[in-house]
Design an enzyme around this catalytic site. Structure first.
Site, PDB file in Angstrom:
ATOM      1  N   SER A   1       0.855  -1.189   0.000  1.00 35.35           N
ATOM      2  CA  SER A   1       0.000   0.000   0.000  1.00 35.35           C
ATOM      3  C   SER A   1       0.896   1.246   0.000  1.00 35.35           C
ATOM      4  O   SER A   1       1.675   1.432  -0.937  1.00 35.35           O
ATOM      5  CB  SER A   1      -0.944  -0.051   1.200  1.00 35.35           C
ATOM      6  OG  SER A   1      -1.983   0.866   1.044  1.00 35.35           O
TER       7      SER A   1
ATOM      8  N   ASP B   1      -8.910  -5.513  -4.804  1.00 33.63           N
ATOM      9  CA  ASP B   1      -8.463  -4.446  -3.894  1.00 33.63           C
ATOM     10  C   ASP B   1      -9.525  -3.356  -3.827  1.00 33.63           C
ATOM     11  O   ASP B   1      -9.829  -2.713  -4.832  1.00 33.63           O
ATOM     12  CB  ASP B   1      -7.128  -3.873  -4.389  1.00 33.63           C
ATOM     13  CG  ASP B   1      -6.505  -2.893  -3.393  1.00 33.63           C
ATOM     14  OD1 ASP B   1      -7.253  -2.154  -2.729  1.00 33.63           O
ATOM     15  OD2 ASP B   1      -5.266  -2.881  -3.299  1.00 33.63           O
TER      16      ASP B   1
ATOM     17  N   HIS C   1      -7.065  -5.822  -0.298  1.00 30.97           N
ATOM     18  CA  HIS C   1      -5.971  -4.869  -0.182  1.00 30.97           C
ATOM     19  C   HIS C   1      -4.802  -5.502   0.579  1.00 30.97           C
ATOM     20  O   HIS C   1      -4.887  -5.712   1.779  1.00 30.97           O
ATOM     21  CB  HIS C   1      -6.459  -3.608   0.527  1.00 30.97           C
ATOM     22  CG  HIS C   1      -5.444  -2.509   0.525  1.00 30.97           C
ATOM     23  ND1 HIS C   1      -4.916  -1.989  -0.641  1.00 30.97           N
ATOM     24  CD2 HIS C   1      -4.848  -1.838   1.542  1.00 30.97           C
ATOM     25  CE1 HIS C   1      -4.046  -1.049  -0.335  1.00 30.97           C
ATOM     26  NE2 HIS C   1      -3.989  -0.931   0.973  1.00 30.97           N
TER      27      HIS C   1
END
Ligand SMILES: *[C@@H]1O[C@H](CO)[C@@H](O)[C@H](O)[C@H]1NC(C)=O
Ligand SMILES: *[C@@H]1O[C@H](CO)[C@@H](O)[C@H](O)[C@H]1NC(C)=O
Ligand SMILES: *[C@@H]1O[C@H](CO)[C@@H](O)[C@H](O)[C@H]1NC(C)=O
Ligand SMILES: *[C@@H]1O[C@H](CO)[C@@H](O)[C@H](O)[C@H]1NC(C)=O
Ligand SMILES: *[C@@H]1O[C@H](CO)[C@@H](O)[C@H](O)[C@H]1NC(C)=O
Ligand SMILES: *[C@@H]1O[C@H](CO)[C@@H](O)[C@H](O)[C@H]1NC(C)=O
Ligand SMILES: *[C@@H]1O[C@H](CO)[C@@H](O)[C@H](O)[C@H]1NC(C)=O
Ligand SMILES: *[C@@H]1O[C@H](CO)[C@@H](O)[C@H](O)[C@H]1NC(C)=O
Ligand SMILES: [Ca+2]
Length: 521
Positions: free
Chosen positions: A194, A410, A448
């Site tokens: 991320s 995601d 994610h």
């Protein structure tokens, strides 16, 4: 240059095995001696402790109050790097007794703000000397936005966040490793997802010598555009609302489940298997009109305004000049609860980034937020955060290897953007394939960074279904690539029940052959 300091390694392991008590006593004294022996410019050694056995240690700041240390014995060094007179990075080095000669730098998440203790533990389990930092400010647990108010009117704190923290973590971290073991790390690695994925990308662009191998998941690259897009996604469905006057665009959670079921009905079978996984969301042309309310129908169906909202969500974002700002939302990802981008409020990271780094205000009304802000945001680009640059030539030239991955489900960063970045690098370097140094794995079903549906654990972080082989573990695959020249062709994910799936590197596709998914050109 030897790949690993094998003599050192063997001696250390032998001493540990043959004379555990004695080695520990020596190691402890050696560790504690660092408190007074380490001297680096702008750096303060805050605390040094030898952790002899599995334990929970207390952590500074507001991120976590305790962190598990399962792979002891190790030496824990807490330090502070003053990057300028108005900014500072807190960091920790975890130095295991049984060290395989490798350095591991760790990234952060969201707009935080938190030393990645979980992966300090993971890295040391795999015998790395691991270093993590707070990215220049304290904060950013799983439910907050990273205490990004600390960025407000602090351009040097923004610089730490945007590019500098991981660099100083690597520079000073490696010095601490060298001092403790008496030999430098033979190879250095980075692991993050991320924001961590963006940090890894930024490191390869700006500081190509810092890491030999970078594992960068779900990278938050093209950061300003990502943040505009996230804000707009939340806005399309009705931000802001008050409970008293919900926006007519808002889609309540129960109705969103109906939408997700319809998306699966339209697209799950495209890959040949009805399993709740849309292998390739870019192939899914979801038509929300199918569940628009017909005359007299009021439940489990969409109003025309809600249909329009979903069409916006699943359409790429173009600027007023007609240029692509950011790819579309992946159909199917809306079912993943992480981040709650459809919760009705203006998405928290977009709100915080806008207020604290672009507009420099504590309060702002985002009612009329639109893509028209793009040129202004681009012109400010706080700290050079964008991280949207295809020129990885210096990293490639020095032999660096880059392993990136993105969950096809995601819910807060479009997986399509990782393909877009691959294509950007490919165009910029005039290389039709980046296989010799850069590999992107698209992980069907994954949310994610991890989780989602199906076999999505492949050693990308701690706490998953860890399998200690390079075919199933991204970090170990990277070690094989850097140290033995064995590049990963696929990565095998494992489910909680032990089932597996082979994930493919872009631009290969994951195709069902009647029995299993295989990768084809
Ligand atoms: C460390 O090891 C050396 C050599 O084996 C020994 O002389 C010394 O006493 C040890 N130190 C401690 C603190 O046990
Ligand atoms: C660490 O804390 C966790 C959660 O409180 C607990 O389950 C675990 O047993 C503790 N571990 C040790 C080694 O104390
Ligand atoms: C270094 O940073 C810390 C934490 O921000 C601060 O308390 C300290 O005064 C700084 N030291 C210098 C020399 O600037
Ligand atoms: C130490 O910090 C000062 C600014 O406060 C900076 O100019 C200098 O380059 C730093 N030194 C190192 C080695 O980073
Ligand atoms: C993986 O390797 C680490 C380090 O060698 C070890 O501690 C751990 O038990 C292994 N885990 C599995 C599942 O084999
Ligand atoms: C906010 O501050 C940055 C410098 O940190 C500056 O570049 C930008 O123009 C400011 N924004 C506004 C709206 O004035
Ligand atoms: C948003 O736009 C509407 C219509 O132009 C205007 O009435 C309203 O004041 C604007 N709100 C804000 C917060 O700018
Ligand atoms: C694991 O779970 C998945 C999804 O529920 C299922 O399709 C698969 O058959 C299971 N595999 C094993 C080995 O139990
Ligand atoms: Ca499917």
């Amino acid at each position: 240059m030897p790949l690993l300091s094998r003599e050192f390694l063997v001696v250390t392991v032998l001493i540990a095995v043959l004379f555990p008590g004695r080695a520990a006593a020596n190691q402890s004294a050696k560790c504690l001696a660092l408190q007074n022996s380490l001297h680096f410019e702008n750096t303060t050694i805050l605390n040094v402790a030898y952790i002899a056995k599995a334990t929970n240690v207390s952590t500074p700041g507001i991120c976590q109050s305790t962190a598990p240390v399962t792979f002891a014995p190790l030496c824990r060094v807490q330090f502070l790097i003053n990057t300028t007179s108005t900014s500072a990075v807190h960091a920790e080095a975890w130095l295991p007794d049984v060290w395989f000669g490798r350095f591991l730098g760790l990234g952060n998440g969201g707009l935080g703000g938190c030393i990645d203790y979980v992966n300090l533990d993971y890295g040391t389990q795999l015998h790395f000397a691991a270093v993590g930092s707070d990215n220049g400010h304290d904060g950013g647990g799983p439910t907050d936005s990273g205490d990004a108010d600390q960025l407000l009117n602090h351009p040097e704190v923004i610089n730490d966040f945007a590019f500098r923290a991981v660099h100083v973590e690597a520079v000073i971290g490696k010095e601490i490793v060298r001092a403790y073991y008496g030999t430098p790390a033979a190879k250095s690695y980075f692991l993050g997802c991320s924001t961590g994925g963006r940090q890894g990308t930024q490191a390869a662009l700006l500081f190509p010598d810092d890491f030999d191998g970078i594992v960068a998941g779900a990278p938050a690259t093209d950061f300003n555009h990502l943040t505009i897009w996230q804000g707009l996604i939340s806005h399309y469905v009705g931000a802001p609302i008050s409970p008293a006057t919900p926006s007519p665009k808002f889609i309540p959670p129960a109705l969103m489940s109906v939408v997700s079921a319809e998306i699966l009905r339209q697209c799950d079978a495209l890959d040949g298997v009805i399993d709740g996984i849309i292998t390739e969301p870019d192939a899914c042309e979801f038509r929300p009109e199918v569940i628009q309310c017909t005359a007299g129908e009021t439940t489990n169906c969409l109003t025309p305004i809600q249909v329009e909202a979903l069409k916006n969500v699943f359409t790429p974002l173009f600027g007023l000049d007609g240029q692509l700002v950011y790819p579309r939302y992946a159909p199917g990802a809306e079912a993943d609860p992480f981040g709650n981008i459809f919760g009705g409020g203006f998405f928290v990271f977009s709100d915080n980034w806008a207020r604290f780094t672009i507009l420099n205000v504590t309060e702002f009304d985002f009612s009329n937020f639109s893509v028209a802000v793009t040129p202004f945001w681009d012109s400010i680009n706080p700290g050079g955060i964008a991280t949207y640059n295809g020129d990885l030539s210096a990293f490639r030239r020095r032999g660096g290897k880059f392993f990136t991955y993105h969950g096809q489900r995601d819910p807060i960063i479009s997986p399509t953007n990782s393909k877009r970045v691959y294509d950007l690098i490919s165009h910029t370097l005039s290389l039709p394939s980046l296989d010799d140094f850069y590999r992107l794995f698209m992980i069907s079903g994954m949310g994610h960074c991890d989780g989602g549906v199906g076999p999505t654990s492949f050693g990308q972080a701690a706490g998953l279904n860890l399998v200690n082989t390079s075919s199933h573990n991204a970090l170990l695959a990277m070690v094989d690539w850097v140290e033995r020249g064995i590049a990963p062709d696929t990565i095998i994910g494992t489910d909680t029940n032990g089932s597996t799936r082979t994930h493919c590197r872009y631009p290969m596709r994951s195709v069902f052959n009647g029995k299993v998914f295989v990768c084809t050109a």
